[in-house]
Design a protein around this motif. Structure first.
Motif, short mmCIF file in Angstrom:
data_model
loop_
_atom_site.label_atom_id
_atom_site.label_comp_id
_atom_site.label_asym_id
_atom_site.label_seq_id
_atom_site.Cartn_x
_atom_site.Cartn_y
_atom_site.Cartn_z
N SER A 177 -0.75 27.23 112.03
CA SER A 177 -1.01 28.54 111.44
C SER A 177 -0.83 29.65 112.46
O SER A 177 -0.99 29.44 113.67
N MET A 178 -0.51 30.84 111.94
CA MET A 178 -0.62 32.08 112.71
C MET A 178 -1.91 32.72 112.26
O MET A 178 -2.12 32.95 111.06
N VAL A 221 -14.15 38.00 111.46
CA VAL A 221 -13.39 37.45 110.33
C VAL A 221 -12.11 36.82 110.86
O VAL A 221 -11.38 37.44 111.65
N TYR A 222 -11.86 35.60 110.44
CA TYR A 222 -10.65 34.89 110.83
C TYR A 222 -9.76 34.71 109.59
O TYR A 222 -10.23 34.25 108.55
N VAL A 223 -8.50 35.09 109.71
CA VAL A 223 -7.52 34.87 108.64
C VAL A 223 -6.39 34.03 109.22
O VAL A 223 -5.72 34.45 110.18
N ALA A 224 -6.18 32.85 108.66
CA ALA A 224 -5.12 31.94 109.11
C ALA A 224 -4.03 31.89 108.06
O ALA A 224 -4.32 31.71 106.87
N ILE A 225 -2.80 32.05 108.50
CA ILE A 225 -1.64 32.09 107.60
C ILE A 225 -0.69 30.97 107.97
O ILE A 225 -0.45 30.69 109.16
N ALA A 226 -0.12 30.31 106.97
CA ALA A 226 0.83 29.22 107.21
C ALA A 226 1.91 29.65 108.19
O ALA A 226 2.52 30.71 108.03
N ASP A 227 2.17 28.82 109.18
CA ASP A 227 3.14 29.14 110.23
C ASP A 227 4.54 28.70 109.79
O ASP A 227 5.09 27.70 110.26
N VAL A 228 5.11 29.46 108.88
CA VAL A 228 6.45 29.15 108.34
C VAL A 228 7.51 29.23 109.43
O VAL A 228 8.49 28.48 109.43
N ASP A 268 -1.16 29.60 101.22
CA ASP A 268 -0.62 30.11 102.48
C ASP A 268 -1.63 30.92 103.29
O ASP A 268 -1.31 31.38 104.37
N ASP A 269 -2.88 31.09 102.79
CA ASP A 269 -3.87 31.81 103.59
C ASP A 269 -5.23 31.14 103.47
O ASP A 269 -5.61 30.63 102.42
N ALA A 270 -5.95 31.11 104.58
CA ALA A 270 -7.30 30.56 104.62
C ALA A 270 -8.18 31.52 105.40
O ALA A 270 -7.70 32.23 106.30
N ILE A 271 -9.48 31.57 105.08
CA ILE A 271 -10.38 32.55 105.68
C ILE A 271 -11.67 31.88 106.16
O ILE A 271 -12.09 30.84 105.66
N LEU A 280 4.48 21.05 103.94
CA LEU A 280 4.24 21.32 105.36
C LEU A 280 3.53 22.64 105.62
O LEU A 280 2.76 22.76 106.58
N CYS A 281 3.79 23.66 104.79
CA CYS A 281 3.21 24.98 105.03
C CYS A 281 2.09 25.33 104.06
O CYS A 281 1.65 26.48 104.01
N SER A 282 1.64 24.37 103.29
CA SER A 282 0.51 24.61 102.40
C SER A 282 -0.77 24.17 103.12
O SER A 282 -0.87 23.02 103.58
N LEU A 283 -1.72 25.07 103.23
CA LEU A 283 -2.95 24.81 104.00
C LEU A 283 -3.88 23.93 103.17
O LEU A 283 -4.90 24.37 102.63
#
Length: 764
Positions: free
Chosen positions: A372-373, A315-322, A296-299, A361-364
């Motif tokens: 993503s958010m 720094v970019y942090v992308a979180i699954a857009d649930v 659920d998170d990617a960097i 669907l929400c797994s990166l």
């Protein structure tokens, strides 16, 4: 009421279509609500809508408004309908049992009657709960209470309740393991406080030896002995390798998704690129445990090219857009709220959301487009955050890495996957983390780094081994970047004046600080005398303890002195992280709190129409209370399951000696945690030695009254395993070590009256 007309023979004439004078209304007018309720209560002939129309002389054009009036009264809970029959809705008795919803606002709690038949009595009435400042009983959301009820003269009446007693919540049934013996069958309860019960012949149903079952309990015979009757066979933990089933059922944690939730998740369609920024060219990576099934998170990080920020980092942090898939009020949303969070066991995961959402669907996933958010954070060369912004984007992860894999690459041992990533991706990430870590150390969060054991299972669900995974820099990197993203979420929502759920951790209470000072004094160590403590005060004493080889003792007591973190609609900071504001944003797949924060950001920053509504703010205190409770429930379930697995494993080592340390001291004895497995067991005070042992609270120790032999929290000891109860997750040890000799208490013990235990001489 007017009398019916009388014939000349003196007998009453049957009344037909007669309108009582007291019921008559002006032509073209409707009867009042009070008149209708009075007619339903006092006119025996009135059973339905037609009877009421006849009684009040409703005709012609007035029939439609009259029907609407009756419908409004039904919706308001004034009258109840059973097919075509109408009657006054039932009223609450002066004392009744109420249930407070888990989502109720603690500041304005409401409750509903526990027993209420809506089909017969109409909609459940709402009761406002009042708790005076001097009240002896203070209920909370989720409680079941016996309450004294008062009402006003309004229509419908407004009810107010004051709690008289907090009641135990009714269980769907007792849970236990069936054991066959020469006399038939018995039930071994999973609750350690309950005793075994017999299962009479014919009440076993389809249950077999070792099955986890649900039973009803009845009392029978002259001695009124409890008897169990099997009502449901849940499964066999031994054969299915699912010891976690016991905790799931015992703590009533939902683990099967309703058909409506599954159907809704399967019907969800993938979110496209429309309305999102395209960040697919950024080489994001996910770094997770090797066994992780959802990501659920990617960097991603890069050097800042801004000449005003030389040596800085972006720094970019992308979180699954649930939030794009789980909409407010949907079946998915309601189930996610009910669960509150995912629950993690050694043998399974009980997810907050169905696999279609959490693992798909929400797994990166690597190489796949995912909504993503994301937050973009700019840090100076000193690691301090200069700026941040939130974006709704589409990313495509460049690689899926495990912690150990990423760490090995940065330690000069890359594999085929990480070798091409070291220079363009991993090195900038580690450089950014280095600056952030320096700022973290300067901030001074609580540095309580306790080992976390991991249970490895065999294919049959039994324990293979227990190990402590090394604490890698890769772990700290992900942790620091997630903390930074969470802080940004809280800051943004505050800046936008948007109500939110905070993750809060209160300062230690005064009593706990006194206990810590007393304990450290017994070790000849000092601690700040002020109640206005900071994490740095604890870090200093932890450092001194490490230098004096007392680290485990002091760490255990420092941990006990801390408040429990929770969710709150009000902010009082996060003491452990030494942060003024903090929210959970980074794990919406497994935490409902994060989904609430995502929705708030979407609304505040106008990033879509699937955010939160302004009226949702009123429900935040209740949501915070509920998900704090589900979090504690999950932690208890995980701990109970680990205890049962370890007790099952230890049952094969009866009589063996083990090294451990004292992890708890009570009036009744000592708790010991074994060094190799982390299994916890108990040593009754009566078996400690040939002395009277006194519990001295300020030293967290049992001390012999005559010999001064002391057994203190955190001390290393040798024990022998005497008993194992896998179902209860309990172990009993015999203490083999000698205690340290100190001055006997001599009646000068603690502030409280000491307890005495007559000891028996230990067998070496």
């Amino acid at each position: 009421m007017a009398r019916p007309p009388v014939k000349s023979n003196g007998k009453p004439t049957p009344r037909r279509n007669h309108v009582s004078k007291s019921r008559q209304v002006a032509p073209g007018a409707l009867p009042s609500r009070e008149d209708i309720l009075d007619a339903l209560a006092n006119e025996p002939s009135v059973k339905g809508k037609r009877d009421l129309a006849r009684v009040f002389g409703v005709r012609g054009d007035m029939r439609t408004p009259f029907k609407l009036l009756l419908r409004d009264m039904e919706n308001e809970g004034l009258i109840a309908r059973s097919r075509k029959t109408l009657r006054r809705a039932a009223e609450l008795p002066s004392v009744t049992v109420l249930e407070i919803p888990t989502e109720a606002d603690p500041e304005a709690m409401i409750a509903f009657p526990a027993s209420w038949n809506e089909a017969e009595d109409g909609p459940r009435p709402l009761v406002n709960i009042e708790t005076p400042k001097n009240a002896r009983v203070a209920p909370a959301p989720g409680d079941r209470i016996l309450a004294r009820i008062t009402s006003d003269e309004a229509m419908p009446p407004r009810y107010t309740g004051q709690a008289m007693k907090i009641l135990d919540k009714p269980r769907s049934g007792h849970i236990g393991i069936v054991r066959m013996d020469d006399d038939g069958a018995r039930l071994v309860p999973v609750d350690r406080k309950q005793k075994e019960m017999r299962i009479p012949q014919g009440d076993l149903g389809d249950a077999k030896d070792g099955d986890l079952v649900e039973v009803d309990v009845t009392l029978s015979g002259r001695l009124m002995l409890p008897r169990a009757k099997v009502t449901n066979v849940i499964g066999n933990p031994a054969s299915e390798g699912a010891v976690s089933m016991i905790a799931l059922h015992n703590l009533e944690i939902p683990y099967r998704f309703p058909d409506s939730v599954i159907a809704e998740s399967e019907a969800v369609k993938d979110v496209g690129l429309k309305g999102r920024e395209d960040w697919r060219d950024m080489p994001f990576v996910t770094i997770d445990p090797a066994s992780a099934k959802d990501h659920d998170d990617a960097i991603y990080a890069e050097a800042d090219t801004d000449p005003k920020n030389i040596g800085g980092h972006v720094v970019y942090v992308a979180i699954a857009d649930v939030a794009a898939y789980v909409r407010p009020g949907s079946a998915l949303d309601k189930e996610a709220y009910l669960r509150g969070n995912s629950v993690y066991f050694p043998d399974r995961v009980v997810p907050m959301l169905p696999e279609r959402i959490s693992n798909d669907l929400c797994s990166l996933r690597e190489g796949e487009n995912r909504p993503s958010m994301a937050v973009r954070m700019v840090f100076g060369s000193d690691g301090r955050k200069r700026d941040h912004s939130f974006h709704r984007v589409t990313i495509r992860s460049a690689a899926k890495l495990a912690y150990e894999q990423a760490q090995a690459a940065m330690d000069g041992k890359p594999d085929d996957v990480t070798a091409p990533l070291v220079t363009p991706i991993l090195t900038p990430l580690w450089a950014a983390y280095g600056a952030m870590a320096a700022a973290r150390d300067k901030r001074g969060p609580l540095d309580l780094d306790l080992p976390e054991r991991k249970i490895i299972l065999n294919e049959d669900g039994t324990v293979q081994r227990v190990h402590v995974p090394p604490r890698l820099e890769a772990h700290r990197l992900i942790e620091e970047m997630m903390i930074a993203a969470n802080v940004c979420a809280a800051e943004t929502l505050e800046r936008q004046h948007m109500p939110l759920l905070y993750r809060v951790h209160d300062v230690p209470g005064r009593e706990k600080l006194i206990a810590l000072r007393d304990f450290l004094s017994s070790l000849k160590m000092s601690f700040s005398k002020s109640d206005a403590v900071r994490p740095t005060h604890f870090n200093e004493v932890l450092r001194k303890a490490k230098d004096s080889n007392k680290s485990e003792q002091v760490s255990e007591m420092v941990l006990r002195s801390q408040a429990q973190a929770e969710y709150s609609a009000e902010n009082f900071g996060h003491f452990g992280l030494n942060l003024d504001r903090y929210a959970h944003f980074t794990s919406p797949i497994r935490r409902y709190a994060d989904l609430i924060v995502h929705r708030a950001l979407i609304t505040a920053l106008k990033l879509g129409k699937d955010g939160s509504n302004p009226e949702d703010a009123a429900g935040l205190p209740g949501i915070a209370q509920h998900i704090s409770t589900t979090e504690r429930r999950a932690m208890l379930a995980e701990r109970e399951t680990n205890d049962r697995l370890l007790a099952q494993y230890m049952a094969g080592h009866m009589g063996a000696k083990f090294e451990g340390r004292i992890s708890g001291v009570t009036k009744s004895g000592l708790f010991v945690r074994l060094s190799d497995t982390g299994a916890d067991g108990f040593i009754p005070a009566s078996t400690l030695g040939s002395d009277y042992y006194r519990y001295v609270e300020e030293q967290q120790a049992m001390i012999g009254e005559r010999t001064g032999e002391r057994f203190q929290l955190g001390e290393n000891v040798t024990v022998r395993l005497l008993e194992a109860a896998p179902v209860a997750g309990a172990l009993r040890f015999e203490l083999l070590s000698e205690g340290e000799r100190v001055t006997p208490p001599g009646g000068r013990g603690g502030r409280r009256k000491p307890s005495f235990s007559r000891g028996k001489r230990r067998k070496k």
